[in-house]
Design a protein around this motif. Structure first.
Motif, mmCIF file in Angstrom:
data_model
loop_
_atom_site.group_PDB
_atom_site.id
_atom_site.type_symbol
_atom_site.label_atom_id
_atom_site.label_comp_id
_atom_site.label_asym_id
_atom_site.label_seq_id
_atom_site.Cartn_x
_atom_site.Cartn_y
_atom_site.Cartn_z
ATOM 1 N N GLU A 187 -9.727 11.190 28.125
ATOM 2 C CA GLU A 187 -8.925 10.323 27.307
ATOM 3 C C GLU A 187 -8.796 8.976 28.043
ATOM 4 N N ARG A 188 -9.256 9.077 29.298
ATOM 5 C CA ARG A 188 -9.320 7.844 29.926
ATOM 6 C C ARG A 188 -10.859 7.278 30.334
ATOM 7 N N LEU A 189 -11.550 7.713 29.482
ATOM 8 C CA LEU A 189 -13.014 7.365 29.564
ATOM 9 C C LEU A 189 -13.104 5.792 29.435
ATOM 10 N N PRO A 190 -14.057 4.990 29.928
ATOM 11 C CA PRO A 190 -14.196 3.633 29.591
ATOM 12 C C PRO A 190 -14.455 3.311 28.144
ATOM 13 N N ARG A 191 -14.322 1.988 27.605
ATOM 14 C CA ARG A 191 -14.721 1.718 26.483
ATOM 15 C C ARG A 191 -16.125 2.098 25.984
ATOM 16 N N LEU A 192 -17.113 1.752 27.069
ATOM 17 C CA LEU A 192 -18.458 1.942 26.641
ATOM 18 C C LEU A 192 -18.854 3.531 26.454
ATOM 19 N N ALA A 193 -18.009 4.372 26.699
ATOM 20 C CA ALA A 193 -18.146 5.641 26.456
ATOM 21 C C ALA A 193 -17.422 6.164 25.205
ATOM 22 N N GLY A 194 -17.249 5.239 24.317
ATOM 23 C CA GLY A 194 -16.447 5.521 23.267
ATOM 24 C C GLY A 194 -17.048 6.549 22.267
ATOM 25 N N PRO A 195 -18.448 6.607 21.880
ATOM 26 C CA PRO A 195 -18.844 7.481 21.008
ATOM 27 C C PRO A 195 -18.840 8.954 21.672
ATOM 28 N N LEU A 196 -19.085 8.918 22.943
ATOM 29 C CA LEU A 196 -18.963 10.482 23.753
ATOM 30 C C LEU A 196 -17.614 10.671 23.691
ATOM 31 N N ALA A 197 -16.669 9.960 23.922
ATOM 32 C CA ALA A 197 -15.255 10.387 24.158
ATOM 33 C C ALA A 197 -14.586 10.910 22.652
ATOM 34 N N THR A 198 -15.182 10.459 21.727
ATOM 35 C CA THR A 198 -14.567 10.646 20.392
ATOM 36 C C THR A 198 -15.404 12.034 20.145
ATOM 37 N N GLU A 199 -16.587 12.360 20.429
ATOM 38 C CA GLU A 199 -16.922 13.563 20.199
ATOM 39 C C GLU A 199 -16.534 14.654 21.051
ATOM 40 N N MET A 200 -16.169 14.292 22.266
ATOM 41 C CA MET A 200 -15.334 15.364 23.297
ATOM 42 C C MET A 200 -14.042 15.331 22.842
ATOM 43 N N LEU A 201 -13.411 14.625 22.360
ATOM 44 C CA LEU A 201 -11.927 14.833 21.613
ATOM 45 C C LEU A 201 -11.932 15.519 20.430
ATOM 46 N N ARG A 202 -12.892 15.532 19.788
ATOM 47 C CA ARG A 202 -13.202 16.202 18.599
ATOM 48 C C ARG A 202 -13.280 17.931 18.917
ATOM 49 N N GLN A 203 -13.804 18.068 19.940
ATOM 50 C CA GLN A 203 -14.058 19.583 20.380
ATOM 51 C C GLN A 203 -12.838 19.792 21.430
ATOM 52 N N ASP A 204 -11.657 18.853 21.509
ATOM 53 C CA ASP A 204 -10.510 19.318 22.351
ATOM 54 C C ASP A 204 -10.795 19.394 23.730
ATOM 55 N N ASP A 205 -11.780 18.720 24.010
ATOM 56 C CA ASP A 205 -12.149 18.718 25.648
ATOM 57 C C ASP A 205 -11.254 17.909 26.304
ATOM 58 N N LYS A 206 -10.493 18.272 27.367
ATOM 59 C CA LYS A 206 -9.869 17.516 28.288
ATOM 60 C C LYS A 206 -10.592 16.889 29.533
ATOM 61 N N SER A 207 -11.414 17.869 30.094
ATOM 62 C CA SER A 207 -12.148 17.720 31.367
ATOM 63 C C SER A 207 -13.486 18.253 31.095
ATOM 64 N N VAL A 208 -14.693 17.527 31.528
ATOM 65 C CA VAL A 208 -16.001 17.867 31.418
ATOM 66 C C VAL A 208 -16.866 17.793 32.526
ATOM 67 N N LEU A 209 -17.562 18.787 32.980
ATOM 68 C CA LEU A 209 -18.546 18.618 34.120
ATOM 69 C C LEU A 209 -19.851 18.850 33.684
ATOM 70 N N SER A 210 -20.858 17.703 33.905
ATOM 71 C CA SER A 210 -22.170 17.618 33.368
ATOM 72 C C SER A 210 -23.368 17.518 34.657
ATOM 73 N N VAL A 211 -24.210 18.334 34.457
ATOM 74 C CA VAL A 211 -25.353 18.025 35.420
ATOM 75 C C VAL A 211 -26.486 17.969 34.716
ATOM 76 N N PRO A 212 -27.597 17.452 35.262
ATOM 77 C CA PRO A 212 -28.829 17.330 34.446
ATOM 78 C C PRO A 212 -29.814 18.490 34.960
ATOM 79 N N VAL A 213 -30.879 18.609 34.139
ATOM 80 C CA VAL A 213 -31.694 19.514 34.294
ATOM 81 C C VAL A 213 -33.111 18.999 34.309
ATOM 82 N N PHE A 214 -33.829 18.789 35.349
ATOM 83 C CA PHE A 214 -35.008 18.341 35.541
ATOM 84 C C PHE A 214 -36.360 19.399 35.448
ATOM 85 N N GLY A 215 -37.381 18.936 35.033
ATOM 86 C CA GLY A 215 -38.553 19.673 34.905
ATOM 87 C C GLY A 215 -39.794 18.993 35.199
ATOM 88 N N LYS A 216 -40.599 19.249 35.937
ATOM 89 C CA LYS A 216 -41.945 18.605 36.297
ATOM 90 C C LYS A 216 -41.677 16.900 36.425
#
Length: 308
Positions: free
Chosen positions: A109-138
């Motif tokens: 709920e405290r994400l910056p304005r630039l993250a608006g579309p992402l925050a909207t989707e996360m809130l729709r999924q009832d997310d309160k906190s999220v941890l994300s890490v990238p997967v690289f290949g080659k």
């Protein structure tokens, strides 16, 4: 405390230090794409989160789709909501992932304005906190794995991010690494994402995994469940009865050969009498030693479809 943090990926230590071991154990035992379901379940349970998931990018990093998800009991699944979605939806997150950074969102709920579309989707999924890490290949970004908290907010720490990132590195190596000759290493599954094929979702005990119809060798009834036989040798138990699968599978490729079995005609390698003069017929599928019985009432349809 900041609502989010972007952190360089470090070595696993402290909390979550055994997560890479759990991931490696699955990757050594199963084909890589199959192993991800077990990895997410083990990590999600061990980390005491509500969802664990993976999404994969297309080759141009312009679109993405969820491929695997594990959910705690009582938590809604959203794996089918984000299919062929534009990267602009997660643009704020994507900018960090492409740089190889883990993103710890402590309070959606405290994400910056630039993250608006992402925050909207996360809130729709009832997310309160999220941890994300990238997967690289080659040497390039291929996918992302992460955790969701829906019950309570959680302040992630760098140790958890590092441990999850180590799991992501193992997944990336298993899924995408190739040898100098351009061939996948022994036991690995080479992946070329490209345009997204339509996925069918296998469901069991909080786990969801997307597969293409072409990956399915055949399906067998197991009372109220269905055994789904896949390329690579794995067999998954889906929570739906066989009768429901007849409406999900493309009729051009799949045929019922028994009241308890459906096969992918593209994978039929052998058909004929079972032997011993008993009049029974069987089918054998490529990449599988299992023998599938053909009922007399389905025999003619099978011969016609195979042109024999």
């Amino acid at each position: 405390m900041r609502s989010f943090e972007n952190v360089p990926v470090g070595e696993p230590c402290g909390s979550g230090a055994d997560w890479p071991f759990l991931a490696a154990r699955h990757l050594l035992r199963e084909p890589a794409w199959d192993a991800i379901s077990g990895i997410l379940k083990d990590l999600g349970t061990r980390a005491d989160v509500d969802r664990a998931w993976m999404f994969e990018y297309d080759d141009g990093l312009l679109r993405f789709h969820n491929t695997h998800e594990w959910c705690r009991d009582g938590v809604c699944s959203h794996v089918q909501d984000l299919q062929d979605a534009p990267v602009t939806m997660i643009g704020w997150l994507h900018r960090s992932l492409v740089k190889g950074e883990a993103v710890m969102i402590h309070d959606v709920e405290r994400l910056p304005r630039l993250a608006g579309p992402l925050a909207t989707e996360m809130l729709r999924q009832d997310d309160k906190s999220v941890l994300s890490v990238p997967v690289f290949g080659k040497g390039r970004l291929r996918a992302c794995i992460g955790f969701d908290m829906t019950r309570t907010r959680r302040t992630w720490n760098a140790s958890e991010a590092g441990s999850l990132a180590a799991c992501a590195e193992l997944i990336g190596l298993a899924l995408y690494k190739q040898t100098a000759e351009g061939l996948p290493p022994p036991g690995a599954q080479a992946r070329s994402v490209g345009a997204f094929p339509p996925l069918l979702y296998l469901r069991r005990a909080g786990e969801v995994r997307g597969v293409t119809p072409g990956e399915i060798l055949g399906l067998r009834s197991a009372r109220d469940y269905t055994q789904v036989w896949l390329i690579g040798g794995s067999v998954m138990l889906d929570a739906r009865p066989l009768g429901l699968w007849t409406a999900l599978l493309p009729a051009a490729d799949f045929l019922r050969i028994h009241r308890t079995a459906i096969v992918n005609l593209k994978h039929v390698s052998k058909i004929g009498p079972a032997g011993a003069g008993n009049g029974k017929w069987t089918v054998q599928l490529r990449a599988s030693e299992a023998v599938w019985s053909v009922s007399r009432s389905y025999r003619q349809a099978l011969r016609e479809r195979l042109g024999i």
